[in-house]
Design an enzyme around this catalytic site. Structure first.
Site, PDB file in Angstrom:
ATOM      1  N   GLY A 219       0.825  -1.208   0.000  1.00  0.00           N
ATOM      2  CA  GLY A 219       0.000   0.000   0.000  1.00  0.00           C
ATOM      3  C   GLY A 219       0.861   1.260   0.000  1.00  0.00           C
ATOM      4  O   GLY A 219       0.563   2.229  -0.713  1.00  0.00           O
TER       5      GLY A 219
ATOM      6  N   GLU B  86       9.843   4.470   7.183  1.00  0.00           N
ATOM      7  CA  GLU B  86       9.859   3.001   7.200  1.00  0.00           C
ATOM      8  C   GLU B  86      10.686   2.515   8.377  1.00  0.00           C
ATOM      9  O   GLU B  86      11.866   2.835   8.507  1.00  0.00           O
ATOM     10  CB  GLU B  86      10.414   2.468   5.876  1.00  0.00           C
ATOM     11  CG  GLU B  86      10.698   0.982   5.854  1.00  0.00           C
ATOM     12  CD  GLU B  86       9.544   0.088   6.305  1.00  0.00           C
ATOM     13  OE1 GLU B  86       8.464   0.164   5.695  1.00  0.00           O
ATOM     14  OE2 GLU B  86       9.717  -0.677   7.278  1.00  0.00           O
TER      15      GLU B  86
ATOM     16  N   GLY C  60       6.633  -6.096   3.139  1.00  0.00           N
ATOM     17  CA  GLY C  60       6.595  -7.557   3.057  1.00  0.00           C
ATOM     18  C   GLY C  60       7.149  -8.099   1.758  1.00  0.00           C
ATOM     19  O   GLY C  60       7.392  -9.303   1.646  1.00  0.00           O
TER      20      GLY C  60
ATOM     21  N   ALA D 263       6.633 -14.527  -0.823  1.00  0.00           N
ATOM     22  CA  ALA D 263       6.916 -15.595  -1.785  1.00  0.00           C
ATOM     23  C   ALA D 263       6.454 -15.212  -3.196  1.00  0.00           C
ATOM     24  O   ALA D 263       6.437 -16.053  -4.086  1.00  0.00           O
ATOM     25  CB  ALA D 263       6.227 -16.872  -1.329  1.00  0.00           C
TER      26      ALA D 263
ATOM     27  N   VAL E  50       1.214  10.746  15.613  1.00  0.00           N
ATOM     28  CA  VAL E  50       0.589  11.503  14.515  1.00  0.00           C
ATOM     29  C   VAL E  50      -0.467  12.364  15.184  1.00  0.00           C
ATOM     30  O   VAL E  50      -1.376  11.834  15.834  1.00  0.00           O
ATOM     31  CB  VAL E  50      -0.088  10.554  13.493  1.00  0.00           C
ATOM     32  CG1 VAL E  50      -0.790  11.355  12.402  1.00  0.00           C
ATOM     33  CG2 VAL E  50       0.915   9.579  12.884  1.00  0.00           C
TER      34      VAL E  50
ATOM     35  N   HIS F  76      -0.764 -13.984   6.390  1.00  0.00           N
ATOM     36  CA  HIS F  76      -1.754 -13.197   5.650  1.00  0.00           C
ATOM     37  C   HIS F  76      -2.773 -12.563   6.582  1.00  0.00           C
ATOM     38  O   HIS F  76      -3.978 -12.754   6.411  1.00  0.00           O
ATOM     39  CB  HIS F  76      -2.460 -14.085   4.622  1.00  0.00           C
ATOM     40  CG  HIS F  76      -1.529 -14.647   3.608  1.00  0.00           C
ATOM     41  ND1 HIS F  76      -1.698 -15.869   3.019  1.00  0.00           N
ATOM     42  CD2 HIS F  76      -0.398 -14.139   3.076  1.00  0.00           C
ATOM     43  CE1 HIS F  76      -0.714 -16.097   2.172  1.00  0.00           C
ATOM     44  NE2 HIS F  76       0.096 -15.058   2.188  1.00  0.00           N
TER      45      HIS F  76
ATOM     46  N   GLY G  17      -3.056  -3.708   4.087  1.00  0.00           N
ATOM     47  CA  GLY G  17      -3.921  -4.872   4.269  1.00  0.00           C
ATOM     48  C   GLY G  17      -5.014  -4.687   5.309  1.00  0.00           C
ATOM     49  O   GLY G  17      -5.961  -5.477   5.338  1.00  0.00           O
TER      50      GLY G  17
HETATM   51  C1  LIG Z   1       7.143 -15.188   4.651  1.00  0.00           C
HETATM   52  C2  LIG Z   1       6.004 -14.483   3.979  1.00  0.00           C
HETATM   53  C3  LIG Z   1       5.615 -14.860   2.706  1.00  0.00           C
HETATM   54  C4  LIG Z   1       4.555 -14.211   2.077  1.00  0.00           C
HETATM   55  N1  LIG Z   1       4.218 -14.557   0.805  1.00  0.00           N
HETATM   56  C5  LIG Z   1       3.216 -13.917   0.176  1.00  0.00           C
HETATM   57  C6  LIG Z   1       2.882 -14.223  -1.156  1.00  0.00           C
HETATM   58  O1  LIG Z   1       3.491 -15.069  -1.787  1.00  0.00           O
HETATM   59  N2  LIG Z   1       1.870 -13.537  -1.735  1.00  0.00           N
HETATM   60  C7  LIG Z   1       1.161 -12.584  -1.068  1.00  0.00           C
HETATM   61  O2  LIG Z   1       0.234 -12.019  -1.643  1.00  0.00           O
HETATM   62  N3  LIG Z   1       1.469 -12.257   0.199  1.00  0.00           N
HETATM   63  C8  LIG Z   1       2.476 -12.887   0.826  1.00  0.00           C
HETATM   64  N4  LIG Z   1       2.807 -12.547   2.108  1.00  0.00           N
HETATM   65  C9  LIG Z   1       2.010 -11.514   2.775  1.00  0.00           C
HETATM   66  C10 LIG Z   1       2.450 -10.119   2.312  1.00  0.00           C
HETATM   67  O3  LIG Z   1       3.806  -9.920   2.614  1.00  0.00           O
HETATM   68  C11 LIG Z   1       1.574  -9.070   2.988  1.00  0.00           C
HETATM   69  O4  LIG Z   1       0.221  -9.386   2.789  1.00  0.00           O
HETATM   70  C12 LIG Z   1       1.850  -7.693   2.433  1.00  0.00           C
HETATM   71  O5  LIG Z   1       3.204  -7.374   2.535  1.00  0.00           O
HETATM   72  C13 LIG Z   1       1.012  -6.658   3.177  1.00  0.00           C
HETATM   73  O6  LIG Z   1       1.181  -5.423   2.537  1.00  0.00           O
HETATM   74  P1  LIG Z   1       0.918  -4.070   3.326  1.00  0.00           P
HETATM   75  O7  LIG Z   1       0.997  -2.965   2.351  1.00  0.00           O
HETATM   76  O8  LIG Z   1      -0.323  -4.231   4.121  1.00  0.00           O
HETATM   77  O9  LIG Z   1       2.091  -3.945   4.394  1.00  0.00           O
HETATM   78  P2  LIG Z   1       3.590  -4.447   4.431  1.00  0.00           P
HETATM   79  O10 LIG Z   1       4.043  -4.898   3.097  1.00  0.00           O
HETATM   80  O11 LIG Z   1       3.696  -5.423   5.553  1.00  0.00           O
HETATM   81  O12 LIG Z   1       4.393  -3.126   4.792  1.00  0.00           O
HETATM   82  C14 LIG Z   1       4.195  -2.425   5.986  1.00  0.00           C
HETATM   83  C15 LIG Z   1       5.489  -1.735   6.350  1.00  0.00           C
HETATM   84  O13 LIG Z   1       5.210  -0.783   7.370  1.00  0.00           O
HETATM   85  C16 LIG Z   1       6.307  -0.731   8.253  1.00  0.00           C
HETATM   86  N5  LIG Z   1       5.844  -0.196   9.542  1.00  0.00           N
HETATM   87  C17 LIG Z   1       5.030  -0.786  10.441  1.00  0.00           C
HETATM   88  N6  LIG Z   1       4.819   0.030  11.484  1.00  0.00           N
HETATM   89  C18 LIG Z   1       5.516   1.167  11.247  1.00  0.00           C
HETATM   90  C19 LIG Z   1       5.706   2.374  11.966  1.00  0.00           C
HETATM   91  N7  LIG Z   1       5.118   2.606  13.155  1.00  0.00           N
HETATM   92  N8  LIG Z   1       6.522   3.315  11.431  1.00  0.00           N
HETATM   93  C20 LIG Z   1       7.126   3.119  10.224  1.00  0.00           C
HETATM   94  N9  LIG Z   1       6.987   1.974   9.506  1.00  0.00           N
HETATM   95  C21 LIG Z   1       6.180   1.022  10.001  1.00  0.00           C
HETATM   96  C22 LIG Z   1       6.774  -2.172   8.332  1.00  0.00           C
HETATM   97  O14 LIG Z   1       8.132  -2.213   8.729  1.00  0.00           O
HETATM   98  C23 LIG Z   1       6.554  -2.667   6.912  1.00  0.00           C
HETATM   99  O15 LIG Z   1       7.733  -2.566   6.148  1.00  0.00           O
HETATM  100  C24 LIG Z   1       3.867 -13.172   2.752  1.00  0.00           C
HETATM  101  C25 LIG Z   1       4.269 -12.780   4.030  1.00  0.00           C
HETATM  102  C26 LIG Z   1       5.326 -13.422   4.650  1.00  0.00           C
HETATM  103  C27 LIG Z   1       5.735 -12.976   6.020  1.00  0.00           C
END
Ligand SMILES: Cc1cc2nc3c(=O)[nH]c(=O)nc-3n(C[C@H](O)[C@H](O)[C@H](O)COP(=O)(O)OP(=O)(O)OC[C@H]3O[C@@H](n4cnc5c(N)ncnc54)[C@H](O)[C@@H]3O)c2cc1C
Ligand code: SF4
Length: 558
Positions: free
Chosen positions: A20, A39, A90, A95, A237, A477, A510
């Site tokens: 996102g 980050e 993530g 994967a 914030v 997930h 998410g």
């Molecule tokens: C081992 C593993 C394998 C996976 N494989 C798959 C796959 O094959 N396909 C799939 O669709 N999904 C997969 N996922 C799930 C996927 O990684 C997540 O669904 C996705 O990354 C979520 O996206 P997001 O934008 O919600 O947040 P994220 O990608 O999790 O990013 C959020 C970021 O915010 C940062 N953050 C959190 N709190 C703060 C704060 N207070 N200040 C500053 N930064 C902060 C975190 O460090 C993180 O980097 C996998 C997850 C794991 C752990």
């Protein structure tokens, strides 16, 4: 006092650089805004990524213990949640399976009837797929062949499919590992190398073949001037100048996430905020801010409707099998063993055996002391029947080379709640704690499938130890917790992902997903962020008065 835009450090501050957050950063800078991304995780390159999971310090994220990796594990009563923490969120550890969910998800949950999702979403999925370089996996390894055979024996061979993935694969006839100029963004992106099928995607790709966000959305965003602040955790914030609805902008306070003592506090100002800290990260931050009084008007629905994709991890260890099952890509294929139950073949790269401590002999049965007793009986019986083989499969060395994880997901409704409470074991401060009905850890059909799979290889069907001992499923997930709804009585954001009761404040991650997807969620998170960003006007037309649409009667019409 009103500020003019150039009195702010940034127009938009994005918290988190995952799916996102990276979409938001790129689309906002393209619209002419000045954007900063905070980050918490580190920046990773092929030079500092760990070779195997034994390099615990560079794999796991727990900075208070000196662990500064990109893989975070958080333990709750209802689930063990795995998530990424890095520049690129993530995507560094994921994967890279990128699947659209079945269209029926738009008819379920609190987002139902708030938009014509079925008409709107396909174009956003198309953009997300193009930007993430989604393509069909052509690299089938031994684990995928075994999955197909097991599905055929179980009568579901016709459902076998190769996953859709974000990987730069070699074209037929070309050697693997070749480097090419940017193949995805018309020459604007970085050079890339083709996949060598090492199975290491979840340890971070050291070959430049996985389409991580730092090589895509975020790379392009930084090239256009977005400033990314790694190892920077947002802790506050607050609306500026006493305008409690945020109409005069926001103050953002951060600390260095990897520091023990000198936490280097910083303060930034901005006109608008995008929370993109992941489902768990955004819930945690918003709960803290609501409680502290910085953002008291966040909906009381915060933390409700958290979903875990009804997952269960089981697997098969194949000692003595002729092939190295770690070869291939992390998730190469999947099958549907019934209408609701989806299983993917997952692997770690050779040498990444640390997870082997968590796997044990497969055990059926309902949770509780009886299942634990049955597990002890199974281990004991196996020891008597095959003492050497049993010791071999219970010790971790060689685990990744011999282990196929079966990731089982069910598209069935089921949700938990996260609350901000003082846990009994540590009453000194508040944490997120889980509440609600337990998510099942035992899916009988999936266990039967694992046994079938094991028979094909002469191997052992295995369970995850925490699932048996504590009746806690593991999930990578976690979604929901700030769901899309018609009003603050039912969710935290409106259908454009604007936070109710505040101005110029959004969530793109998410946490907004409002139904169980039954497939890996990253493509949907990306597509939803693309859609949310498409509603934000260009900088020149922005009146900084963007607020959530509150239509409490809308759900009654559905
Ligand atoms: C081992 C593993 C394998 C996976 N494989 C798959 C796959 O094959 N396909 C799939 O669709 N999904 C997969 N996922 C799930 C996927 O990684 C997540 O669904 C996705 O990354 C979520 O996206 P997001 O934008 O919600 O947040 P994220 O990608 O999790 O990013 C959020 C970021 O915010 C940062 N953050 C959190 N709190 C703060 C704060 N207070 N200040 C500053 N930064 C902060 C975190 O460090 C993180 O980097 C996998 C997850 C794991 C752990
Ligand atoms: S299999 Fe290996 S080379 Fe291919 S994307 Fe995954 S980590 Fe990179």
């Amino acid at each position: 006092m009103a500020h003019s835009t150039d009195q702010f450090d940034f127009d938009f501050i994005v918290i988190g650089s995952g799916f996102g957050g990276s979409v938001s950063a790129l689309r906002l800078v393209e619209k002419g805004y000045k954007v900063g991304v905070m980050e918490m995780g580190r920046r990773w390159t092929p030079d500092n990524l760990p070779h195997t999971s034994w390099s615990i310090r560079r794999w796991l994220w727990r900075p208070s213990l000196g662990l500064r990796g990109f893989f975070n594990i958080q333990f709750f009563e209802h689930a063990t949640i795995f998530h990424g923490c890095a520049v690129g969120g993530g995507s560094i550890t994921y994967a890279c399976t990128l699947l659209p969910p079945p269209v029926k998800v738009w008819e379920a949950g609190s987002w139902r009837a708030l938009a014509d999702w079925k008409a709107e979403m396909p174009r956003h999925y198309d953009t997300a797929s193009r930007m993430l370089g989604v393509t069909e996996n052509k690299i089938l390894g031994p684990a995928d062949t075994l999955l197909k055979k097991a599905a055929e024996s179980a009568g579901s061979g016709h459902t076998f499919y190769c996953t859709k993935v974000g990987i730069f694969q070699p074209v037929e006839g070309d050697p693997a590992g070749q480097t090419y100029p940017d193949p995805f963004f018309g020459g604007q992106g970085p050079e890339r190398s083709t996949c060598i099928a090492c199975g290491g995607c979840m340890m971070g790709c050291r070959y430049g073949a996985k389409n991580t966000l730092d090589l895509g959305y975020l790379y392009l965003a930084e090239k256009r001037g977005v400033q990314v602040f790694p190892e920077t955790k947002v802790v506050k914030v607050k609306p500026l100048d006493g305008a409690s609805d945020g109409s005069l902008g926001y103050e953002i306070c951060t600390v260095k996430s990897t520091a023990w003592l000198r936490r280097q506090p910083q303060r930034f100002t901005c006109r608008a905020v995008v929370f993109s800290a992941s489902s768990l990260g955004t819930m945690e931050l918003l709960c803290h801010l609501k409680e502290k009084g910085s953002l008291p008007a966040i909906s009381g629905q915060l933390g409700k409707h958290v979903r875990t994709n009804s997952e269960s991890l089981i697997g098969v260890r194949t000692p003595g099998y002729s092939e190295d099952v770690s070869q291939g890509i992390a998730i190469g294929s999947g099958v549907y063993i019934d209408e609701h139950t989806h299983i993917e073949a997952v692997r770690y790269p050779k040498g990444s055996d640390a997870m082997g401590f968590l796997t044990t002999i497969l055990t059926d049965g309902q949770p509780g002391p009886r299942r634990i007793a049955l597990w002890l009986k199974n281990v004991f019986t196996s020891m008597l029947r095959h003492p050497f083989k049993t010791v071999r499969v219970l010790q971790p060395l060689g685990w990744a080379r011999e282990f196929v994880i079966l990731l089982c997901m069910q598209a069935l409704e089921g949700e938990i709640e996260m609350r901000w409470e003082r846990p009994m074991f540590w009453p000194f401060r508040k944490f997120l704690v889980s509440r609600g009905e337990k998510v099942p850890t035992y899916i009988p059909k999936a266990n039967e499938f694992a046994k079938q799979f094991a028979r094909l290889t002469g191997g052992f069907a295995m369970s995850m130890l925490p699932e048996i001992l504590f009746n806690v499923p593991g999930t990578a997930h976690c979604i929901g917790g700030c769901v899309i709804a018609d009003s603050p009585s039912h969710g935290v954001v409106d259908s454009h992902q604007r936070i109710f009761n505040y101005k110029n404040m959004y969530i793109c991650d998410g946490s907004v997903v409002s139904a169980n997807l039954g497939v890996n969620p990253s493509l949907t998170i990306t597509a939803l962020a693309e859609r949310a960003m498409s509603y934000i006007p260009a900088a020149a037309e922005m009146n900084w008065n963007d607020r959530a649409h509150n239509d409490p009667h809308r759900h009654l019409l559905a």
